[in-house]
Design an enzyme around this catalytic site. Structure first.
Site, PDB file in Angstrom:
ATOM      1  N   GLY A 237      24.377  14.631 -17.994  1.00 50.79           N
ATOM      2  CA  GLY A 237      24.301  13.330 -18.669  1.00 50.79           C
ATOM      3  C   GLY A 237      23.351  13.373 -19.848  1.00 50.79           C
ATOM      4  O   GLY A 237      22.977  14.444 -20.329  1.00 50.79           O
ATOM      5  N   ASN A 238      22.965  12.208 -20.319  1.00 50.67           N
ATOM      6  CA  ASN A 238      21.991  12.126 -21.415  1.00 50.67           C
ATOM      7  C   ASN A 238      21.078  10.927 -21.175  1.00 50.67           C
ATOM      8  O   ASN A 238      21.271  10.176 -20.217  1.00 50.67           O
ATOM      9  CB  ASN A 238      22.718  12.046 -22.763  1.00 50.67           C
TER      10      ASN A 238
END
Ligand code: PMT
Length: 428
Positions: A237-238
């Protein structure tokens, strides 16, 4: 909106004062009653006889003339709209402080009419922290700030700070007047509307001057960060929290738009008034955006999308015992959603992308933004620098908005909500 309104045009001391004549003329030609309040400095750039001939009214400057008719407040009290063009850095500072040491300052303080200002100054003055803070203060009070544009300045230099063209200023001013008329009639029609407004931080945070100007627009916004599963418990993810996308949605709703919010793993609550479409992965976001974009007037991709996803999603938790000291992952490219939306754009639709870059050199950052807007094919690209403490998850943002040719059309910094307001100004 009907013509024949009372418009006060404030003119302050900058070279762009000569262009204010065309603003006065545009209102007069509409049938408005136009009253020019010029500072003494403004009259060094443009002649009083010109302004009186064009406005068809006496031009006032002196605080101590017309005292018997209480002119220092009467002009402001009678105004339906006040437009200050050009607004110098000095005047903006005075307005932010509420100073009333001249007729224009008194007129503005004594008025409840919408206030529109068109800043004009050199780039260094516009970028100065004091000016930025003063402009931000005015925006938060609901003042509509038009421009400045970027281009040739008074001398040989070019940059941000050029006063917007008169027709742009007049159009923005009339939109502000229409929005204020609409807000007044809405408030009169519904006590509920008034209490909703009072309860809404969003409205209080600076949309008052823009209220209703996006009414009828259908806006689709993506927010947050996608998550690409590796197995039932892990993902790639981020750090996007969704704050910037949600701020766009809040501001758009408050300005009257109907909003679809495609929300990828938000860490902040979505506004109640949006049509919320939660998604997890880039593929889900792609599908949701493609469907929502079909009947949208505006599409904004603020979400941080994974460029790659694991080639394989393991059905069971990946075990250390099975993988050893290193674990090799094979990733495959995700589709470029923004480029796809831009390519499938229907006539009249506006597609806005973001660019998150870690480049610290402002010129190189701009080059990356220009390359990205060309590659993605969107109408506008909001360029923001991101890093450990910037962009992602923070409360503030600093952006440059590029148009499809790579020209800077907006520079904005401040809370994510105030940045959102500036971006939405593109849609009026
Ligand atoms: O959510 P916050 O914590 O408030 O942080 C805000 C933000 C920094 C995430 C936001 O302001 C921002 O920059 N969003 C875009 C992040 C991003 O993915 O940037 P990018 O430069 O990698 O992508 C460029 C554009 O293409 C973006 O509009 C992105 O949505 C889009 N994209 C990217 C990859 C992909 N496969 N498909 C896409 O559509």
């Amino acid at each position: 909106m009907s013509s024949g309104r009372t418009i006060v045009v404030g003119i302050t001391g900058g070279i762009a004062a000569y262009k204010a004549v065309n603003i006065v003329r545009a209102f007069v030609l509409r049938g408005d009653s136009v009253h020019v309040v010029a500072t003494t400095a403004a009259l060094r750039f443009v002649g009083k006889p010109t302004l009186e001939a064009i406005s068809r009214n006496p031009v006032h400057t002196d605080l101590y003339e017309g005292v018997a008719e209480v002119r220092h407040v009467a002009i402001g009290q009678s105004a339906d709209l006040i437009v200050v063009a050009p607004a110098t850095a000095h005047t903006i500072a005075k307005l932010a402080c509420g100073l009333a040491d001249d007729l224009l300052g008194n007129t503005i303080l004594a008025s409840t009419a919408p206030l529109v200002i068109a800043p004009a100054m050199h780039t260094e003055m516009w970028n100065n922290a004091a000016t930025r803070a003063n402009v931000q203060t005015l925006r938060e009070r609901g003042v509509v700030v038009v421009g400045p544009g970027t281009g040739r300045l008074t001398g040989a230099d070019s940059g941000a700070g050029r006063m917007e063209e008169p027709d742009t200023i007049v159009a923005a001013a009339l939109a502000a007047l229409a929005a204020s008329d609409l807000a007044a009639s809405d408030l009169a029609a519904s006590d509920l509307a008034a209490s909703d407004l009072a309860a809404s931080d969003t409205a209080a945070a600076g949309v008052a001057g823009n209220l209703g100007d996006l009414r009828g627009k259908r806006i689709v916004i993506s927010a947050g960060g996608t998550r690409e599963p590796l197995d039932p418990v892990r993902f790639l993810g981020n750090r996007s929290s969704g704050k910037q996308g949600v701020a766009l949605a809040e501001a758009a709703v408050a300005r009257g738009a109907s909003v679809v919010l495609v929300a990828a793993n938000l860490e902040v609550p979505a506004p109640e008034q949006v049509d919320l479409r939660p998604v997890g992965t880039a593929a889900e976001l792609d599908r949701a955006m493609s469907i929502a974009a079909v009947d949208a007037d505006v599409v904004i991709m603020a979400a941080a999308v994974a460029d790659y996803r694991p080639a394989e999603v393991r059905p069971e938790k990946i075990k250390k015992d099975d993988t050893g000291d290193t674990l090799m992952l094979t990733l495959v490219r995700n589709p470029d959603i923004l480029a796809g939306l831009a390519a499938a754009k229907k006539p009249g639709q506006v597609v806005i992308g973001f660019a998150a870059e870690t480049e610290s050199d402002p010129d190189r950052l701009l080059t990356l933004g220009r390359e990205k807007v060309a590659r993605k094919g969107c109408d506008y690209l909001v360029l923001n620098r991101v890093g450990w403490t910037e962009g992602f998850a923070s409360e503030r943002n600093e952006v440059r908005v590029l148009d499809g040719r790579g020209d800077i059309v907006i520079e904005a910094s401040g809370s994510k909500l105030s940045v959102a307001e500036r971006i939405l100004d593109l849609l009026r």
